[in-house]
Scaffold this motif. Structure first.
Motif, PDB file in Angstrom:
ATOM      1  N   TYR A 131       0.823  -1.218   0.000  1.00  0.00           N
ATOM      2  CA  TYR A 131       0.000   0.000   0.000  1.00  0.00           C
ATOM      3  C   TYR A 131       0.853   1.263   0.000  1.00  0.00           C
ATOM      4  O   TYR A 131       1.957   1.274   0.553  1.00  0.00           O
ATOM      5  CB  TYR A 131      -0.884   0.039   1.254  1.00  0.00           C
ATOM      6  N   GLY A 140      -1.191  -0.024 -10.116  1.00  0.00           N
ATOM      7  CA  GLY A 140      -1.708   1.003  -9.217  1.00  0.00           C
ATOM      8  C   GLY A 140      -0.787   2.209  -9.154  1.00  0.00           C
ATOM      9  O   GLY A 140      -1.068   3.181  -8.477  1.00  0.00           O
ATOM     10  N   HIS A 178      -3.511   3.607  -0.920  1.00  0.00           N
ATOM     11  CA  HIS A 178      -3.978   3.011  -2.170  1.00  0.00           C
ATOM     12  C   HIS A 178      -3.276   1.673  -2.352  1.00  0.00           C
ATOM     13  O   HIS A 178      -2.106   1.523  -2.011  1.00  0.00           O
ATOM     14  CB  HIS A 178      -3.674   3.943  -3.348  1.00  0.00           C
ATOM     15  N   GLN A 179      -4.028   0.714  -2.953  1.00  0.00           N
ATOM     16  CA  GLN A 179      -3.455  -0.615  -3.151  1.00  0.00           C
ATOM     17  C   GLN A 179      -2.420  -0.617  -4.266  1.00  0.00           C
ATOM     18  O   GLN A 179      -2.612   0.019  -5.295  1.00  0.00           O
ATOM     19  CB  GLN A 179      -4.548  -1.576  -3.594  1.00  0.00           C
TER      20      GLN A 179
END
Lengths: 459, 633
Positions: B246, B311, B293-294
């Motif tokens: 993350y 991502g 955020h992943q």
């Protein structure tokens, strides 16, 4: 996903204007017309619409297939394709032209699976199916455009104010539920909260509550559509019949004067500035009888309870009788207009008419305008008006809101039977589409837009 | 100077996912096909993530396979991990996704293409199309050869006037360090094909030996792999895991501090990017209250250290990219092998295409893939296959294959882009399909194999197998509806052990399977003579029984939908001349030239009243033409 434009399904509508003719005709057109009509119709001799000959007029009753209650006695006929107005299978139900039976029957037909026809749709189908001359095409287009315009105007007018705000709220919640469901379905691997059935259930119950509120207001507001039940009461020979006739004569849109064989009342409609008044009269009261004397106090009260408005009339040239005094007592605290008739029979100096009595001389055409004004005032002062700004009166809108409601109830059933979320989404989508049918907004990209607005997703 | 390079039935420009399917389809149907690529080493290249499938996309791959395309078989042969997504939800939204060995994927596709009869693969850049009398007649390439042809399919991906953006570093370039195609755009425009600019982006590829997986969460594939292709029986491989980590506030601080160096925010990037592939800077700026955020680490193959950092796509300058990647747990020491970049490219307005994917401007010229404004390998492959089939049918003078919205995601995809138009790269999502419950990944063969067989892409042998399967499903459902379970104490005990309620009177097994908690496989205890069936048959039996009510409901909706789709609009109508049509509607109809009343009603800006007017005008037209014919005689 979008609302399908349906040109092939079975449609229904009142073919005569609501409150515009002595007999009301509900017309059903399409593949399912005969089937639908057949299921609602009973004939004393066991005839059915299915087995009837084309264009044969059969007598019978319309019944509610669920409660088996009689709705109205009717003459029904089917016109087999292509020998009908639309060149499709058509069923016509001739019923008593009152707004109440027409609406009830139409509602049953729609519940049974027909769709309420769009403006000009019968004519359109008639043309498309070759029932009209080519030269009439332009006229058909004009009708569609004119009717659409008119219904749009009507919708816009109706949708302004709090009703529109209420529908927006419903729409917003539906989009929110759907976008949350869809983001879970289409982006299963993102750390977005899984939408729970518990949550959806709560949201939908909230929506149903709001929809029921709107429909309930529509119900109290049905007075606008079905008429203000009005009774004219008074002693014999005070001028009740003349008043009724005067009111009826002035109003060109007389609806019906059929002494129903199954009813003991006579209904007549008059229209004052667009508000229908349903004048009811117990059998014989138009004749010269004393209400209280004839049917007794209790029954009179019961009758009065069914009315929204009473017009009490006396002959000013005579003193109040005991019967009249009794009746006046009975009318206390009810919405009543008091008419002092026959002012022409009293000399000017003797004429002293205290409020609330309205002086009237039918002979000299006096007092009628004042009465009408008073009748309207009574309506607008009344309780019916207080919610009027989100009153939904358009039959099409009500029927769409009912579809919205049913779809949401189905969504709850789908969840209750533990079906997966994408099936619940079908029901909720149906609800949204029906609701959008009222506001006229297309169901387009807004769910996907909402997803990208509210959720952080994407590789 | 040009020289004559030879004559072909069909020339396919570009050998990516669209071009490969297009060329294989036309060659397999039996037409002499030339496949041009700017670089032979970039056949079926995956310039972005190393995976095939996903929600909606997995459906597309299965449909491609059912029609006789190659993508499903290719990923089955080269996958290194596979997952069925959404298994916690219903069967309509189950979606396959596999991690691919990128190089293996390319090599296998290249080999299939090279060995295909009727098909020649060449490394040449198409620079010009030759159009005579409104028809495509040839393609000129950069080496000077002029190939004549009867049809051409443009599958140029993101190469047309490709421009690479890495912060303030910008240059003309194709994806993945390849050359752009700088000439073909002008030739298209000269022939009346309007272009627009789209943008997309990809994250950095990093060196696996500089990652610390111990700080990340391992993501394994499924224990049992369901193949993409209906012809692959099973896949037995050692799967390679992905890893999840993350971003954190530190990452976001670096982005905030450097945001003015992002060309996305300085206005230097004019192309329109997809909302569903936002760059990490866009995510952080738009969702600033989201704390993390992943980030997924996806291996690019078995024989490479390159890791795709899902991502983290970005067009910030390279120094900022490295700094922000290094804030992420497990990536503290990360080294880049390829930087993240954004790419701008030319694409057409897909509303200028017919449902066959043929251009409305140039006869015999077809378009497929990212040139049509879509994004994704699967979306491209699906269009390529349809364009390949339809170019072949065009040559034979036959009606094109048009899959409608109730038959497949391919139909939804094509109808969406040609009818509604697009203002950002288009990605398939299951929510775009109205009849999602019918368009399942498990029944793609039942929906489309017949079409594949009809056009000649499905062999008679495979077709017979398919017919047998169909029959078995039908028979087994029929049989289950006639095997009664009696309300005995034993049976009710068994039902209770399934977590189901007791029965009061006899019920068929079919009725029992309708209960959400009862599975087909469990019910064999009530069913002593159950036949041996393939798992895919059992799956169909279960799904079709369990969701019967809902399926019926959608089928009824489809019936209504079909009626409107079958009301065809003759071509050559001048909409502005139709009296009573609103100007906006007339303009839209004139542009799209819908094939059917159904399609017309999906055009935004066309109201139900407009459709009524149109229906009447059409009827008017039909009757006058009938009259004309009679008077002429």
């Amino acid at each position: 996903m979008e609302v399908l434009l349906q040109n092939e399904d079975t449609i229904a509508a009142v073919a005569t204007g609501m409150g515009g003719a002595g007999i009301g005709i509900i017309r059903i057109s399409g593949d399912q017309a005969v089937e639908l009509g057949n299921n609602l119709f009973v004939n004393p001799k066991g005839k059915t619409l299915k087995t009837a000959k084309s264009h044969e007029l059969i007598y019978g009753k319309i019944i509610d297939p669920e409660t088996h209650k009689d709705i109205d006695e009717v003459l029904i006929s089917k016109m087999k394709a292509p020998h009908s107005y639309t060149a499709e299978d058509v069923v016509e139900i001739n019923c008593h032209g009152g707004i109440v039976p027409m609406r009830k029957i139409l509602k049953l037909v729609i519940q049974a699976g027909a769709r309420l026809a769009e403006p000009g749709e019968f004519t359109k189908r008639a043309f498309l199916n070759g029932r009209m001359d080519l030269t009439q095409a332009e006229a058909v287009i004009d009708i569609i455009n004119a009717k659409t315009e008119k219904s749009l105007e009507y919708s816009v007018a109706q949708l302004e104010g709090r009703l529109s705000q209420k529908l927006e709220e419903l729409d917003g919640t539906l989009i929110e539920i759907l976008s949350h469901m869809e983001v879970n379905i289409d982006y299963p691997e993102y750390d977005i909260e899984e939408i729970s059935y518990n949550f959806v259930n709560t949201q939908i119950l909230g929506l149903l509550k709001k929809i029921n509120e709107i429909l309930a207001v529509a119900e109290t507001g049905k007075i606008y559509r079905e008429g203000i039940t009005t009774a004219i009461l008074g002693e014999p020979n005070v001028g009740k019949s003349s008043l009724l006739n005067t009111l009826l004569m002035e109003d060109k849109a007389i609806v019906t004067d059929i002494p129903g064989t199954t009813r003991d009342t006579i209904e007549e409609y008059i229209n004052i500035e667009g508000i229908p008044f349903k004048i009811i009269d117990t059998a014989g009261i138009r004749e010269t009888e004393n209400l209280v004397e004839k049917i007794g106090v209790e029954k009179s009260k019961a009758l009065l309870n069914q009315t929204n408005l009473v017009i009490f009339m006396r002959d000013i040239s005579k003193a109040l009788s005991e019967g009249e005094k009794e009746l006046i007592e009975l009318l206390k605290n009810r919405r009543t207009i008091y008419i002092a008739n026959k002012t022409d029979a009293v000399s000017e100096q003797d004429l002293e008419i205290p409020a609330p009595w309205i002086p009237m001389s039918l002979l000299e055409d006096e007092g009628i305008e004042l009465l009408k004004q008073k009748m309207l005032e009574m309506v607008f002062e009344g309780t019916v008006n207080q919610d009027a700004d989100y009153l939904i009166t358009n039959t099409r809108h009500i029927s769409l809101l009912e579809v919205t409601k049913t779809s949401l109830e189905n969504a709850i059933k789908t969840m209750d039977s533990q079906m997966p979320i994408e099936l619940v989404s079908i029901d909720v989508m149906e609800a949204l589409e029906a609701l959008r049918g009222i506001t006229g907004k297309a169901v387009g990209m807004d769910i996907i837009d909402q997803i990208f607005k509210n959720f952080c997703i994407g590789k | 100077m040009t020289y004559s390079g030879g004559d072909y039935d069909i020339i396919v420009i570009g050998a990516g996912h669209a071009g490969s399917e297009a060329a294989l389809a036309s060659a397999r149907i039996g037409l002499k096909t030339l496949l041009l690529t700017i670089n032979l080493d970039s056949v079926a290249m995956m310039p972005c993530n190393p995976s095939i499938g996903g929600t909606g996309k997995g459906h597309l791959v299965r449909e491609i396979d059912a029609l006789g395309g190659e993508m499903g078989k290719n990923i089955d042969a080269t996958m290194i991990q596979c997952k069925m997504l959404n298994t916690a939800k219903g069967p309509a939204v189950h979606s396959l996704r596999a991690q691919a060995d990128k190089k293996a994927y390319q090599f296998r596709m290249k080999e299939v293409i090279e060995n295909q009869v009727n098909l020649l693969l060449k490394q040449q850049e198409a620079t010009e199309i030759i159009v005579e009398n409104g028809k495509i007649t040839g393609v000129v390439v950069n080496t000077g050869a002029l190939y004549t042809c009867k049809a051409a399919i443009i599958c140029s991906g993101t190469y047309l006037k490709g421009r690479i953006i890495i912060g303030d570093v910008q240059y003309d370039g194709g994806p993945n360090g390849l050359f752009p195609a700088m000439y073909l755009s002008d030739s298209l425009e000269k022939n009346g094909i309007e272009l627009q600019r789209f943008k997309t982006g990809t994250p950095a590829r990093v060196d696996a030996k500089t990652l610390d997986y111990s700080k990340m969460i391992i993501q394994e594939g499924d224990e049992h792999i369901v193949p993409f292709s209906f012809e692959t029986d099973q896949i037995d491989i050692d799967q390679v895991p992905c890893y999840l980590t993350y971003t954190n506030p530190e990452t976001h601080n670096i982005i905030n501090a450097n945001i003015e160096r992002s060309p996305l925010y300085t206005g230097e990037v004019v192309g329109i990017g997809p909302r569903y592939c936002p760059s990490i800077e866009t995510k952080v700026m738009r969702f600033h209250d989201k704390e993390r955020h992943q980030i997924f680490m996806e291996p690019e193959g078995l024989n490479t250290n390159e890791i795709y950092v899902q991502g983290m796509s970005s067009c910030l300058p390279e120094d900022v990219q490295i700094a922000l990647y290094r804030t992420v747990p497990g990536m503290e020491q990360v080294e880049f092998m390829r930087s993240a970049y954004a790419i701008e490219y030319d694409c057409i307005h897909p509303t200028r295409l017919k449902a066959s994917l043929e251009s409305k401007e140039v006869a015999g010229l077809f378009f497929a893939g990212q040139i049509n404004g879509t994004s994704g390998y699967e979306e491209a492959g699906a269009q390529g296959l349809i364009a390949g089939i339809n170019a072949s049918l065009y040559l034979r003078g036959e009606q094109p294959v048009i899959i409608d919205r109730s038959e497949g995601y391919i139909g939804v995809l094509i109808d969406d882009i040609i009818t509604k138009g697009i203002d950002e790269p288009y990605r398939m999502m299951t929510s775009r399909a109205e009849y999602r419950l019918l368009l399942r990944q498990d029944n793609a063969d039942l929906r489309l194999t017949e079409i594949g067989h009809r056009v000649g892409l499905i062999s008679d042998e495979r077709f017979q197998k398919f017919l047998d399967k169909k029959e078995q499903i039908k028979e087994e459902i029929e049989r289950l509806n006639h095997v009664t379970v009696k309300p005995t104490k034993e049976n009710n005990e068994i039902l209770k052990s399934f977590g189901s309620s007791e029965i009061q009177h006899g019920l068929s097994i079919g009725e029992l399977i309708k209960r959400p908690e009862v599975k087909y496989l469990q019910t064999d205890v009530f069913d002593p003579v159950r036949p041996q069936l393939h798992w895919s048959v059992m799956e169909q039996v279960e799904v079709q029984i369990k969701y019967e009510g809902y399926i019926k409901k959608q089928l009824q909706q489809v019936e209504q939908f079909k009626k409107l789709e079958h009301k065809l609009i003759p071509q050559g109508i001048n909409y502005p001349e139709i009296g009573g049509l609103r100007i906006e509607a007339a303009e839209k109809l004139q542009e799209i030239k819908p094939l059917s009343i159904g399609q017309a009603s999906r055009i935004s800006g066309v109201s139900p009243a407009d459709i009524s007017v149109l229906l009447i005008a059409l009827e008017q037209r039909r009757r006058s033409s009938v009259k004309d014919v009679t008077t002429n005689e």
